[in-house]
Design a protein around this motif. Structure first.
Motif, PDB file in Angstrom:
ATOM      1  N   ALA A 153       0.806  -1.229   0.000  1.00 56.66           N
ATOM      2  CA  ALA A 153       0.000   0.000   0.000  1.00 56.66           C
ATOM      3  C   ALA A 153       0.840   1.280   0.000  1.00 56.66           C
ATOM      4  O   ALA A 153       0.296   2.376   0.123  1.00 56.66           O
ATOM      5  CB  ALA A 153      -0.934   0.004   1.205  1.00 56.66           C
ATOM      6  N   HIS A 154       2.148   1.145  -0.138  1.00 56.81           N
ATOM      7  CA  HIS A 154       2.994   2.338  -0.060  1.00 56.81           C
ATOM      8  C   HIS A 154       4.264   2.141  -0.891  1.00 56.81           C
ATOM      9  O   HIS A 154       5.257   1.612  -0.394  1.00 56.81           O
ATOM     10  CB  HIS A 154       3.327   2.587   1.427  1.00 56.81           C
ATOM     11  CG  HIS A 154       4.041   3.881   1.694  1.00 56.81           C
ATOM     12  ND1 HIS A 154       4.131   4.425   2.968  1.00 56.81           N
ATOM     13  CD2 HIS A 154       4.714   4.728   0.896  1.00 56.81           C
ATOM     14  CE1 HIS A 154       4.812   5.557   2.921  1.00 56.81           C
ATOM     15  NE2 HIS A 154       5.194   5.756   1.666  1.00 56.81           N
ATOM     16  N   VAL A 155       4.195   2.533  -2.152  1.00 55.02           N
ATOM     17  CA  VAL A 155       5.394   2.461  -3.003  1.00 55.02           C
ATOM     18  C   VAL A 155       5.565   3.783  -3.756  1.00 55.02           C
ATOM     19  O   VAL A 155       4.606   4.534  -3.951  1.00 55.02           O
ATOM     20  CB  VAL A 155       5.312   1.306  -4.040  1.00 55.02           C
ATOM     21  CG1 VAL A 155       5.112  -0.035  -3.360  1.00 55.02           C
ATOM     22  CG2 VAL A 155       4.220   1.544  -5.068  1.00 55.02           C
ATOM     23  N   HIS A 156       6.793   4.021  -4.167  1.00 55.88           N
ATOM     24  CA  HIS A 156       7.108   5.217  -4.963  1.00 55.88           C
ATOM     25  C   HIS A 156       7.892   4.786  -6.194  1.00 55.88           C
ATOM     26  O   HIS A 156       9.113   4.726  -6.167  1.00 55.88           O
ATOM     27  CB  HIS A 156       7.960   6.204  -4.159  1.00 55.88           C
ATOM     28  CG  HIS A 156       7.309   6.687  -2.893  1.00 55.88           C
ATOM     29  ND1 HIS A 156       6.397   7.710  -2.870  1.00 55.88           N
ATOM     30  CD2 HIS A 156       7.443   6.288  -1.608  1.00 55.88           C
ATOM     31  CE1 HIS A 156       5.991   7.930  -1.622  1.00 55.88           C
ATOM     32  NE2 HIS A 156       6.607   7.070  -0.825  1.00 55.88           N
ATOM     33  N   PHE A 157       7.173   4.452  -7.277  1.00 60.61           N
ATOM     34  CA  PHE A 157       7.858   4.140  -8.527  1.00 60.61           C
ATOM     35  C   PHE A 157       8.043   5.457  -9.288  1.00 60.61           C
ATOM     36  O   PHE A 157       7.168   6.319  -9.277  1.00 60.61           O
ATOM     37  CB  PHE A 157       7.026   3.159  -9.378  1.00 60.61           C
ATOM     38  CG  PHE A 157       6.811   1.812  -8.713  1.00 60.61           C
ATOM     39  CD1 PHE A 157       7.842   1.190  -8.003  1.00 60.61           C
ATOM     40  CD2 PHE A 157       5.588   1.153  -8.810  1.00 60.61           C
ATOM     41  CE1 PHE A 157       7.647  -0.059  -7.395  1.00 60.61           C
ATOM     42  CE2 PHE A 157       5.383  -0.092  -8.205  1.00 60.61           C
ATOM     43  CZ  PHE A 157       6.414  -0.687  -7.493  1.00 60.61           C
ATOM     44  N   PHE A 199      -5.446  10.294   0.356  1.00 59.09           N
ATOM     45  CA  PHE A 199      -4.673  11.522   0.187  1.00 59.09           C
ATOM     46  C   PHE A 199      -3.459  11.458   1.092  1.00 59.09           C
ATOM     47  O   PHE A 199      -3.520  10.883   2.178  1.00 59.09           O
ATOM     48  CB  PHE A 199      -5.550  12.735   0.546  1.00 59.09           C
ATOM     49  CG  PHE A 199      -6.749  12.851  -0.358  1.00 59.09           C
ATOM     50  CD1 PHE A 199      -6.716  13.636  -1.494  1.00 59.09           C
ATOM     51  CD2 PHE A 199      -7.903  12.100  -0.089  1.00 59.09           C
ATOM     52  CE1 PHE A 199      -7.815  13.692  -2.351  1.00 59.09           C
ATOM     53  CE2 PHE A 199      -8.998  12.150  -0.934  1.00 59.09           C
ATOM     54  CZ  PHE A 199      -8.962  12.953  -2.075  1.00 59.09           C
ATOM     55  N   LYS A 200      -2.372  12.066   0.619  1.00 60.48           N
ATOM     56  CA  LYS A 200      -1.134  12.017   1.403  1.00 60.48           C
ATOM     57  C   LYS A 200      -0.735  13.419   1.842  1.00 60.48           C
ATOM     58  O   LYS A 200      -0.730  14.351   1.048  1.00 60.48           O
ATOM     59  CB  LYS A 200      -0.018  11.419   0.525  1.00 60.48           C
ATOM     60  CG  LYS A 200       1.395  11.478   1.098  1.00 60.48           C
ATOM     61  CD  LYS A 200       1.608  10.473   2.221  1.00 60.48           C
ATOM     62  CE  LYS A 200       3.026  10.473   2.772  1.00 60.48           C
ATOM     63  NZ  LYS A 200       4.036   9.926   1.880  1.00 60.48           N
ATOM     64  N   PHE A 201      -0.408  13.519   3.126  1.00 59.87           N
ATOM     65  CA  PHE A 201       0.023  14.797   3.693  1.00 59.87           C
ATOM     66  C   PHE A 201       1.346  14.605   4.423  1.00 59.87           C
ATOM     67  O   PHE A 201       1.618  13.533   4.958  1.00 59.87           O
ATOM     68  CB  PHE A 201      -1.007  15.297   4.720  1.00 59.87           C
ATOM     69  CG  PHE A 201      -2.374  15.505   4.133  1.00 59.87           C
ATOM     70  CD1 PHE A 201      -2.744  16.736   3.633  1.00 59.87           C
ATOM     71  CD2 PHE A 201      -3.283  14.448   4.080  1.00 59.87           C
ATOM     72  CE1 PHE A 201      -4.011  16.924   3.081  1.00 59.87           C
ATOM     73  CE2 PHE A 201      -4.546  14.627   3.533  1.00 59.87           C
ATOM     74  CZ  PHE A 201      -4.911  15.868   3.036  1.00 59.87           C
ATOM     75  N   THR A 254       6.006  -1.188   2.175  1.00 65.29           N
ATOM     76  CA  THR A 254       7.465  -1.012   2.084  1.00 65.29           C
ATOM     77  C   THR A 254       7.960   0.429   2.043  1.00 65.29           C
ATOM     78  O   THR A 254       9.104   0.670   2.362  1.00 65.29           O
ATOM     79  CB  THR A 254       8.003  -1.692   0.808  1.00 65.29           C
ATOM     80  OG1 THR A 254       7.363  -1.102  -0.312  1.00 65.29           O
ATOM     81  CG2 THR A 254       7.751  -3.179   0.858  1.00 65.29           C
ATOM     82  N   ASP A 255       7.118   1.378   1.593  1.00 61.23           N
ATOM     83  CA  ASP A 255       7.640   2.716   1.282  1.00 61.23           C
ATOM     84  C   ASP A 255       8.781   2.571   0.266  1.00 61.23           C
ATOM     85  O   ASP A 255       9.776   3.303   0.312  1.00 61.23           O
ATOM     86  CB  ASP A 255       8.125   3.428   2.547  1.00 61.23           C
ATOM     87  CG  ASP A 255       8.258   4.931   2.359  1.00 61.23           C
ATOM     88  OD1 ASP A 255       7.971   5.425   1.247  1.00 61.23           O
ATOM     89  OD2 ASP A 255       8.677   5.618   3.315  1.00 61.23           O
ATOM     90  N   HIS A 256       8.615   1.589  -0.627  1.00 57.20           N
ATOM     91  CA  HIS A 256       9.635   1.269  -1.637  1.00 57.20           C
ATOM     92  C   HIS A 256      10.037   2.528  -2.403  1.00 57.20           C
ATOM     93  O   HIS A 256       9.218   3.133  -3.103  1.00 57.20           O
ATOM     94  CB  HIS A 256       9.049   0.231  -2.606  1.00 57.20           C
ATOM     95  CG  HIS A 256       9.947  -0.158  -3.731  1.00 57.20           C
ATOM     96  ND1 HIS A 256      10.895  -1.145  -3.602  1.00 57.20           N
ATOM     97  CD2 HIS A 256      10.051   0.301  -5.009  1.00 57.20           C
ATOM     98  CE1 HIS A 256      11.535  -1.286  -4.761  1.00 57.20           C
ATOM     99  NE2 HIS A 256      11.042  -0.419  -5.625  1.00 57.20           N
TER     100      HIS A 256
HETATM  101 ZN   LIG Z   1       6.616   7.137   1.226  1.00 59.82          ZN
END
Ligand SMILES: [Zn+2]
Length: 453
Positions: A68-72, A158-160, A311-313
């Protein structure tokens, strides 16, 4: 390991026979019948009902995992995170991850719907399904209307950031409160990166001395109060410390609708790695803490007090990180993880007795699916759900070697670690994408999953 034997060819109905089905709710031997893109039935099923029968005796059968948390392809500090929407999803699939949630790239001059359109286009090559959350950077009164507009486009999370005033990404509490009121109205969720800006020293880089646990604790306490007051479902991203965890639990006890996430690196690594000559490679925000912190996080997982392990990949190559070896303010933050998430959690969690198999399933399937509007299509192994499945060999033993992984990065924080458990076959919406550990999926098979319900 039992071989997967293909008895008959065919496309339409696949029977997965005699596996041990594990979900957040049940554990038991059962057959799973897939019809097209959906699960048709779970139970005792005759092989004649299927075109293809896959023998899964000795294997665990789970709903496809969700990160639920990746940054490609994340643009940061003049560079980009190393995996894009082609390599990242392929690496994810190898580990058993069949859905991910990435982010739009927030910008003060760009509306949330416009940012989402761009990212939906970028994600097209993905071989697995995905969703997005809208990153809020730069507040204007129009943002409230934009929240309603992206909801109509299928995005309700939404991300803050409570930190990063130096790069303009911080949302002050007053605006956060207004946004949370709107998100509550659309039945969405606010995901918050919690570090109190005033307690962070950006000149010190992504290290504990400059980003102490107390910064996390203070921010979670403040955000918890706003969540309680607005009634907004709020997801605390990447809880890294025992102090942060305590603030999260306290806010929940007081009635805030909080959900919480931690990441493999906060469960497995600690700040001693920063003493290594290549310690800068481990730069991540929030930074790695003490063993006492990861022990507290494991205990919380074992008591089902958190919602997801993601992961916050956000990988960077050695070369990208070397830029910051001398100057911590130029060090890109983030670690690779998406391919190893399930095996790390299984090996260190289930095999070591810190979490149960059902909790393992919860944190990787039902928890994140319900938090981010993927339920009931995703995260579920029963009739009508998408046929996203993982056949997991619980006895596989293997060693992490970066050169054998598929993430587009030349470094793993877990290099040399001995793991137990591995995905041997992975299905995404009725199509095998990994068999015998080999990727056989197709670029572009993945689809955007709009918020369900
Ligand atoms: Zn992140």
């Amino acid at each position: 390991m039992e071989p997967l034997t293909l008895r008959r060819g065919g496309e339409m109905r696949v029977l997965i026979k005699d596996g041990m089905v594990i979900t957040a709710r049940r554990t038991g031997r059962a057959d799973v019948l897939v019809d097209g893109e959906r699960i048709a039935r779970v139970g005792k099923i005759r092989p004649s009902a299927a075109d293809e029968v896959v023998e899964a005796r000795g294997l665990l059968v789970l709903p496809g995992f969700i990160d639920a948390h990746v940054h490609f392809s994340l643009p940061v500090a003049g560079t980009r995170s190393a995996d894009d929407f082609r390599t990242g999803p392929i690496a994810a699939a190898h580990g058993g991850v069949t859905s991910f949630v990435d982010f739009t790239v927030g910008h003060p001059e760009v509306s949330l719907p416009k940012a989402l359109e761009g990212r939906l286009e970028e994600a097209r090559p993905s071989c697995i399904d995905y969703s997005f959350r809208a990153e809020m950077v730069g507040w204007t009164p129009e943002r409230v209307d934009e929240i309603f507009r992206v909801a109509e486009m299928g995005v309700r999370s939404f991300k803050f950031y409570t930190a990063y005033s130096d790069s303009g990404r911080r949302t002050p509490l007053g605006y956060l409160r207004v946004a949370m009121g709107a998100i509550r109205e659309i039945g969405g969720v606010a995901m918050v990166h919690c570090e109190a800006d005033e307690l962070v020293d950006p000149r010190g880089g992504p290290f504990p001395s400059a980003r102490p646990a107390v910064a996390e604790e203070v921010a979670i306490a403040e955000v918890g109060i706003l969540a309680r007051e607005t009634g907004c479902r709020t997801y605390i991203a990447h809880i890294s410390s025992a102090q942060g965890l305590a603030a999260y639990l306290d806010a929940k006890r007081k009635g805030a609708l909080l959900m919480g996430e931690t990441c493999p690196h906060y469960l497995l690594l600690d700040d001693r790695v920063y003493m290594r000559p290549d310690g800068y490679l481990f730069s991540v925000t929030p930074p790695l803490r003490k063993p006492v912190d990861f022990e507290a996080l494991w205990r919380a997982l074992g008591r089902k007090l958190l919602t997801a392990v993601s992961t916050d990949h956000c990988p960077f190559t050695r070369k990208q990180k070397e830029a910051g070896a001398e100057d911590p303010t130029r060090l890109p933050s983030g670690l690779p993880g998406v391919e190893l998430l399930p095996a790390l959690l299984f090996s260190e969690g289930v095999v070591k007795g810190r979490i149960s198999p059902r909790q393992f399933a919860y944190y990787l399937t039902e928890g994140p699916a319900k938090a981010f509007g993927l339920w009931p299509r995703k995260g579920r192994l029963s009739r009508g759900a998408d046929a996203d499945l993982v056949l997991w060999d619980p006895d596989a033993r293997w060693t992490v070697k970066t050169r054998h992984l598929h993430m587009d990065v030349d470094f793993s924080p877990y290099e040399g670690m001995e793991l137990r458990g591995r995905a041997v076959a992975v299905m995404s919406r009725g199509k095998w994408i990994v068999r015998e550990g080999e990727f056989i999926g197709a670029e572009g098979h993945g689809k955007f999953v709009p918020w369900q319900g």
